[in-house]
Design a protein around this motif. Structure first.
Motif, PDB file in Angstrom:
ATOM      1  N   MET A   1       0.848  -1.309  -0.181  1.00 25.53           N
ATOM      2  CA  MET A   1       0.083  -0.027   0.183  1.00 25.53           C
ATOM      3  C   MET A   1       0.929   1.090   0.024  1.00 25.53           C
ATOM      4  SD  MET A   1      -2.915   1.306   3.027  1.00 25.53           S
ATOM      5  CE  MET A   1      -4.074  -0.115   2.495  1.00 25.53           C
ATOM      6  N   SER A   2       0.626   2.122  -0.780  1.00 25.53           N
ATOM      7  CA  SER A   2       1.515   3.616  -0.966  1.00 25.53           C
ATOM      8  C   SER A   2       1.070   4.112   0.550  1.00 25.53           C
ATOM      9  CB  SER A   2       0.959   4.262  -2.046  1.00 25.53           C
ATOM     10  OG  SER A   2      -0.403   4.853  -1.850  1.00 25.53           O
ATOM     11  N   ALA A   3       2.195   5.349   0.595  1.00 26.32           N
ATOM     12  CA  ALA A   3       2.199   6.051   1.992  1.00 26.32           C
ATOM     13  C   ALA A   3       0.873   7.067   1.689  1.00 26.32           C
ATOM     14  CB  ALA A   3       3.420   6.865   1.924  1.00 26.32           C
ATOM     15  N   ASP A   4       0.639   7.392   0.539  1.00 23.05           N
ATOM     16  CA  ASP A   4      -0.600   8.344   0.305  1.00 23.05           C
ATOM     17  C   ASP A   4      -1.956   7.410   0.942  1.00 23.05           C
ATOM     18  OD1 ASP A   4       0.988  10.186  -0.410  1.00 23.05           O
ATOM     19  OD2 ASP A   4       0.731  10.175  -2.320  1.00 23.05           O
ATOM     20  N   LYS A   5      -1.660   6.296   0.230  1.00 23.35           N
ATOM     21  CA  LYS A   5      -3.203   5.471   0.469  1.00 23.35           C
ATOM     22  C   LYS A   5      -3.297   5.394   1.871  1.00 23.35           C
ATOM     23  CE  LYS A   5      -6.869   3.400  -1.483  1.00 23.35           C
ATOM     24  NZ  LYS A   5      -7.683   4.163  -2.189  1.00 23.35           N
ATOM     25  N   LYS A   6      -2.064   4.993   2.647  1.00 23.67           N
ATOM     26  CA  LYS A   6      -2.193   4.578   3.921  1.00 23.67           C
ATOM     27  C   LYS A   6      -2.545   5.921   4.836  1.00 23.67           C
ATOM     28  CE  LYS A   6       0.811   2.860   7.804  1.00 23.67           C
ATOM     29  NZ  LYS A   6       2.249   2.754   8.151  1.00 23.67           N
ATOM     30  N   ASN A   7      -2.093   7.018   4.470  1.00 21.43           N
ATOM     31  CA  ASN A   7      -2.630   8.279   5.051  1.00 21.43           C
ATOM     32  C   ASN A   7      -4.110   8.619   4.956  1.00 21.43           C
ATOM     33  OD1 ASN A   7       0.139   8.705   6.028  1.00 21.43           O
ATOM     34  ND2 ASN A   7       0.601  10.083   4.567  1.00 21.43           N
ATOM     35  N   GLU A   8      -4.648   8.070   3.796  1.00 24.26           N
ATOM     36  CA  GLU A   8      -6.100   8.193   3.760  1.00 24.26           C
ATOM     37  C   GLU A   8      -6.806   7.620   4.468  1.00 24.26           C
ATOM     38  OE1 GLU A   8      -7.185   7.431  -0.275  1.00 24.26           O
ATOM     39  OE2 GLU A   8      -6.046   8.846  -1.433  1.00 24.26           O
ATOM     40  N   ASN A   9      -6.433   6.321   5.117  1.00 19.82           N
ATOM     41  CA  ASN A   9      -7.181   5.510   5.896  1.00 19.82           C
ATOM     42  C   ASN A   9      -6.943   6.014   7.418  1.00 19.82           C
ATOM     43  OD1 ASN A   9      -8.182   4.128   3.876  1.00 19.82           O
ATOM     44  ND2 ASN A   9      -6.338   2.753   3.602  1.00 19.82           N
ATOM     45  N   MET A  10      -6.153   6.829   7.543  1.00 20.11           N
ATOM     46  CA  MET A  10      -5.417   7.207   8.996  1.00 20.11           C
ATOM     47  C   MET A  10      -6.468   8.276   9.424  1.00 20.11           C
ATOM     48  SD  MET A  10      -1.548   7.685   8.908  1.00 20.11           S
ATOM     49  CE  MET A  10      -0.545   6.641  10.064  1.00 20.11           C
ATOM     50  N   PRO A  11      -6.862   8.275  10.797  1.00 19.05           N
ATOM     51  CA  PRO A  11      -7.434   9.631  11.341  1.00 19.05           C
ATOM     52  C   PRO A  11      -6.494  10.959  11.153  1.00 19.05           C
ATOM     53  CG  PRO A  11      -7.244   7.844  12.915  1.00 19.05           C
ATOM     54  CD  PRO A  11      -6.301   7.430  11.833  1.00 19.05           C
ATOM     55  N   LEU A  12      -7.025  11.962  11.007  1.00 14.14           N
ATOM     56  CA  LEU A  12      -6.427  13.152  10.822  1.00 14.14           C
ATOM     57  C   LEU A  12      -5.526  13.455  12.106  1.00 14.14           C
ATOM     58  CD1 LEU A  12      -5.744  15.938   9.060  1.00 14.14           C
ATOM     59  CD2 LEU A  12      -7.607  16.777  10.464  1.00 14.14           C
ATOM     60  N   ILE A  13      -6.255  13.224  13.221  1.00 22.80           N
ATOM     61  CA  ILE A  13      -5.656  13.303  14.631  1.00 22.80           C
ATOM     62  C   ILE A  13      -6.000  12.076  15.291  1.00 22.80           C
ATOM     63  CG2 ILE A  13      -5.745  14.484  16.837  1.00 22.80           C
ATOM     64  CD1 ILE A  13      -6.543  17.067  15.218  1.00 22.80           C
ATOM     65  N   HIS A  14      -5.010  11.328  16.136  1.00 21.26           N
ATOM     66  CA  HIS A  14      -5.183  10.156  16.715  1.00 21.26           C
ATOM     67  C   HIS A  14      -4.409  10.320  18.071  1.00 21.26           C
ATOM     68  CE1 HIS A  14      -5.212   5.978  17.524  1.00 21.26           C
ATOM     69  NE2 HIS A  14      -3.819   5.671  17.456  1.00 21.26           N
ATOM     70  N   VAL A  15      -5.515  10.509  19.027  1.00 20.10           N
ATOM     71  CA  VAL A  15      -4.746  10.786  20.541  1.00 20.10           C
ATOM     72  C   VAL A  15      -4.801   9.379  21.381  1.00 20.10           C
ATOM     73  CG1 VAL A  15      -5.260  12.151  22.614  1.00 20.10           C
ATOM     74  CG2 VAL A  15      -5.729  13.210  20.044  1.00 20.10           C
ATOM     75  N   VAL A  16      -3.609   9.262  21.908  1.00 19.94           N
ATOM     76  CA  VAL A  16      -3.544   7.993  22.753  1.00 19.94           C
ATOM     77  C   VAL A  16      -3.327   8.100  24.301  1.00 19.94           C
ATOM     78  CG1 VAL A  16      -2.698   5.966  22.819  1.00 19.94           C
ATOM     79  CG2 VAL A  16      -2.743   6.721  20.448  1.00 19.94           C
ATOM     80  N   ASP A  17      -4.233   7.642  25.070  1.00 18.68           N
ATOM     81  CA  ASP A  17      -4.078   7.678  26.443  1.00 18.68           C
ATOM     82  C   ASP A  17      -3.295   9.072  26.937  1.00 18.68           C
ATOM     83  OD1 ASP A  17      -4.249   6.535  28.899  1.00 18.68           O
ATOM     84  OD2 ASP A  17      -2.286   5.525  28.638  1.00 18.68           O
ATOM     85  N   LEU A  18      -3.828  10.055  26.720  1.00 16.67           N
ATOM     86  CA  LEU A  18      -3.396  11.489  27.111  1.00 16.67           C
ATOM     87  C   LEU A  18      -3.519  11.772  28.463  1.00 16.67           C
ATOM     88  CD1 LEU A  18      -1.987  13.396  25.059  1.00 16.67           C
ATOM     89  CD2 LEU A  18      -3.922  14.993  25.066  1.00 16.67           C
TER      90      LEU A  18
END
Length: 260
Positions: A1-18
Motif C-alpha cells: 500500500m502506498s504512503a498516500d493510500k495509507k494516510n487516507e485511511n488514517m485519522p487526521l488526529i489520533h490521540v492515545v492515552d493522554l
C-alpha cells in the motif's frame, strides 16, 4: 500500500492515552489529573463538539492538541506524526491547526488587514499582494470587507471573533480548534459567530469545538463528546448524546441542567 493510500485511511488526529497532571512536584498539593487517559480519533471532515461541566478537562484537551498545553504523557498523532516526539518542529505542525480562543487574541496595534496578512507573509512566504488578495477574500467570506482598515478596538466582540476565525483560515489549516469561541460575547453577538462556524462545517472543515452552546452541538456536530474528571464519559452522534433515553445518568443530569 502506498504512503498516500495509507494516510487516507488514517485519522487526521489520533490521540492515545493522554494524561495531564498538575501539582505532582509540590509536596503540599494534591496531584490533579486535568486529563486522565483520553484517547480519541478525529477524521477529516469531522465536527467534534466537546461538552461537559467546568473543570472537566475540555479546554486542556483542546489546547493539548497543538501543545499549547504540554501533556504529561500519551501520544498525539497529526497526519501520522507523533507531535510529542523529539525533534518534531511543532511550529510547522501548529500551522496545520487553526486556533480560535475565547478572547480573540488579535494584535491591537494592527489593522484587520494587517492581522490577516502577517502570518501568510511571515510564515508561508506569500508576497504582500498575495496575502492582501487572500485577506479580502476571507473578509468577504466572514462579511467584514468594509472593516479592513479598522483596528480591533473599533470592532464589536462578534466582529473580532469573526476576524480571529478569518486569521486562522488564512493559514489554510487542516483542522480548526475552537476554545469556547462565544463565551466572551454578548448574547446578541453569539449568533453571527455560530452562523460562520456552521458555514465552515458545511464546507467540510474539520473542527474540534469546546462550547456550552448545546444548540450548535445538536445541529452541527457529527460527534459530541462528553467529558468529566479529565475523562471521556460519552462519545456519540448528537442523536445518541441528546437522547432522553440515554442510559448515562451523569450525562442525563448534566443535560437536564444546561438544557433547562
Amino acid at each position: 500500500m502506498s504512503a498516500d493510500k495509507k494516510n487516507e485511511n488514517m485519522p487526521l488526529i489520533h490521540v492515545v492515552d493522554l494524561v495531564k497532571t498538575f501539582g505532582e512536584h509540590d509536596k503540599n498539593k494534591e496531584t490533579v489529573h486535568a486529563l486522565n487517559g483520553v484517547s480519541m480519533d478525529i477524521n477529516k471532515g469531522d465536527v467534534v463538539v466537546i461538552i461537559g461541566p467546568s473543570g472537566s478537562g475540555k479546554s486542556t484537551f483542546l489546547r493539548s492538541l497543538n501543545l499549547l498545553e504540554t501533556p504529561t504523557s500519551g501520544h498525539i498523532y497529526l497526519e501520522g506524526t507523533d507531535i510529542m516526539g523529539k525533534n518534531v518542529d511543532i511550529d510547522k505542525h501548529r500551522q496545520k491547526m487553526g486556533m480560535v480562543f475565547q478572547h480573540f487574541n488579535l494584535f491591537p496595534h494592527m489593522t484587520v488587514l494587517e492581522n490577516l496578512t502577517l502570518g501568510p507573509i511571515k510564515l508561508q512566504g506569500k508576497t504582500e499582494e498575495e496575502a492582501k488578495k487572500q485577506a479580502f477574500e476571507l473578509l468577504d467570506q466572514v462579511g467584514l470587507r468594509d472593516r479592513a482598515d479598522s483596528y480591533p478596538k473599533q470592532l464589536s466582540g462578534g466582529q473580532k471573533q469573526r476576524i480571529a476565525i478569518a486569521r486562522s483560515l488564512a493559514m489554510h489549516p487542516d483542522v480548526m480548534l475552537f476554545d469556547e469561541p462565544t463565551s466572551a460575547l454578548d448574547p446578541e453577538m453569539v449568533g453571527e459567530v455560530l452562523d460562520l462556524m456552521r458555514k465552515l462545517a458545511e464546507d467540510g472543515m474539520t473542527m474540534v469545538v469546546v462550547t456550552h452552546e448545546m444548540g450548535f452541538a445538536r445541529e452541527v456536530a457529527s460527534r459530541v463528546v462528553f467529558m468529566e474528571d479529565g475523562k471521556i464519559k460519552a462519545d456519540g452522534t448528537p442523536e445518541e448524546i441528546f437522547s432522553p433515553d440515554t442510559e448515562n445518568q451523569r450525562l442525563r443530569d448534566f443535560l437536564s441542567k444546561v438544557l433547562a
